[in-house]
Every structure is written in C-alpha cells, then in structure tokens.
Design an enzyme around this catalytic site. Structure first.
Site, PDB file in Angstrom:
ATOM      1  N   ILE A 126      28.353  35.135  36.161  1.00  0.00           N
ATOM      2  CA  ILE A 126      28.061  36.371  36.064  1.00  0.00           C
ATOM      3  C   ILE A 126      29.249  37.011  36.910  1.00  0.00           C
ATOM      4  O   ILE A 126      29.591  36.188  37.971  1.00  0.00           O
ATOM      5  CB  ILE A 126      26.791  37.041  36.570  1.00  0.00           C
ATOM      6  CG1 ILE A 126      26.498  38.608  36.474  1.00  0.00           C
ATOM      7  CG2 ILE A 126      26.550  36.626  38.095  1.00  0.00           C
ATOM      8  CD1 ILE A 126      25.033  38.898  36.663  1.00  0.00           C
ATOM      9  N   CYS A 127      29.774  37.994  36.750  1.00  0.00           N
ATOM     10  CA  CYS A 127      30.870  38.649  37.477  1.00  0.00           C
ATOM     11  C   CYS A 127      30.366  40.222  37.385  1.00  0.00           C
ATOM     12  O   CYS A 127      29.259  40.614  37.291  1.00  0.00           O
ATOM     13  CB  CYS A 127      32.264  38.581  36.888  1.00  0.00           C
ATOM     14  SG  CYS A 127      32.630  39.358  35.255  1.00  0.00           S
ATOM     15  N   ARG A 128      31.226  41.075  37.554  1.00  0.00           N
ATOM     16  CA  ARG A 128      31.087  42.575  37.660  1.00  0.00           C
ATOM     17  C   ARG A 128      30.729  43.059  36.417  1.00  0.00           C
ATOM     18  O   ARG A 128      29.576  43.721  36.188  1.00  0.00           O
ATOM     19  CB  ARG A 128      32.319  43.359  38.457  1.00  0.00           C
ATOM     20  CG  ARG A 128      31.964  44.711  38.415  1.00  0.00           C
ATOM     21  CD  ARG A 128      33.478  45.379  39.133  1.00  0.00           C
ATOM     22  NE  ARG A 128      32.872  47.101  39.183  1.00  0.00           N
ATOM     23  CZ  ARG A 128      33.374  47.847  38.067  1.00  0.00           C
ATOM     24  NH1 ARG A 128      33.759  47.218  36.956  1.00  0.00           N
ATOM     25  NH2 ARG A 128      33.096  49.121  38.114  1.00  0.00           N
ATOM     26  N   MET A 165      27.100  42.120  36.957  1.00  0.00           N
ATOM     27  CA  MET A 165      26.350  42.552  37.884  1.00  0.00           C
ATOM     28  C   MET A 165      26.053  44.245  37.706  1.00  0.00           C
ATOM     29  O   MET A 165      24.973  44.922  38.093  1.00  0.00           O
ATOM     30  CB  MET A 165      26.824  42.600  39.036  1.00  0.00           C
ATOM     31  CG  MET A 165      26.566  40.984  39.507  1.00  0.00           C
ATOM     32  SD  MET A 165      25.058  40.429  39.940  1.00  0.00           S
ATOM     33  CE  MET A 165      24.358  41.478  40.929  1.00  0.00           C
TER      34      MET A 165
END
Length: 104
Positions: free
Chosen positions: A56-58, A84
């Site tokens: 997961i990232c932004r 996120m």
C-alpha cells in the site's frame, strides 16, 4: 499486477506500507510494516516467502510498481487499489504519530 480493493482485505494480511517516512508518520494502517519503496530491495528478507504480501502507498501507484517488482522476485504480491486514500475513505482504522492521523 494482481490487486485487491481495500474493502476485500482480510484481517491479518501481511501489509507493507511503502510510503516515505513523513507520509507514514501522518497516518497508517495498524500493524503494517513500514518499508519505504527505495529500501525494498535491501529488506526482502523481512517479507514472508510463504504467504502473500499486500502493498500500500498513498494512491496505489507506487505500490503497484512494488508489487510487480516483488512478483518478479518470486514473491506473491498484491497492490492495494486506491492506497491509503481509499483506506481512509472506507473508514478503516488508522494510527499515526499525532492525535489525529491523516492521509494526504
């Protein structure tokens, strides 16, 4: 790249947050392992070899790249679509280094 929606994530998955330190400190998924993208190659030994890894990232762009790279290394990896931003929008639990975690 194999991917999964935030709403389809099961509790207890091996979640790796590849965002930068400032993004991580502002708000993250509880229990996620923090491995900034640029450190991923040197930290492969911290990932399970016998279980899927969820990245997961932004927003899902960097984690898609990381999931593709991990797949080439023989690790079963999935991108978390929407990152996120989607996690926060879905009302999933968050923690941070401040009293009110945020995702920007």
């Amino acid at each position: 790249v194999p991917s999964v929606n935030v709403s389809d994530l099961s509790p207890g998955v091996f979640l790796v947050d590849i965002r930068e330190d400032d993004e991580w400190s502002e708000g993250r998924a509880p229990g996620a392992l923090h491995v900034p993208l640029q450190t991923l190659p040197e930290r492969l030994s911290e990932l399970p070899a016998d279980a899927p890894v969820y990245l997961i990232c932004r927003s899902g762009s960097r984690s898609a790249y990381a999931a593709a790279w991990l797949g080439q290394q023989g690790i079963e990896a999935f991108n978390v679509d929407g990152g996120m931003l989607e996690w926060a929008a879905a009302g999933r639990p968050m923690e941070g280094d401040t009293d009110t975690p945020v995702v920007r």
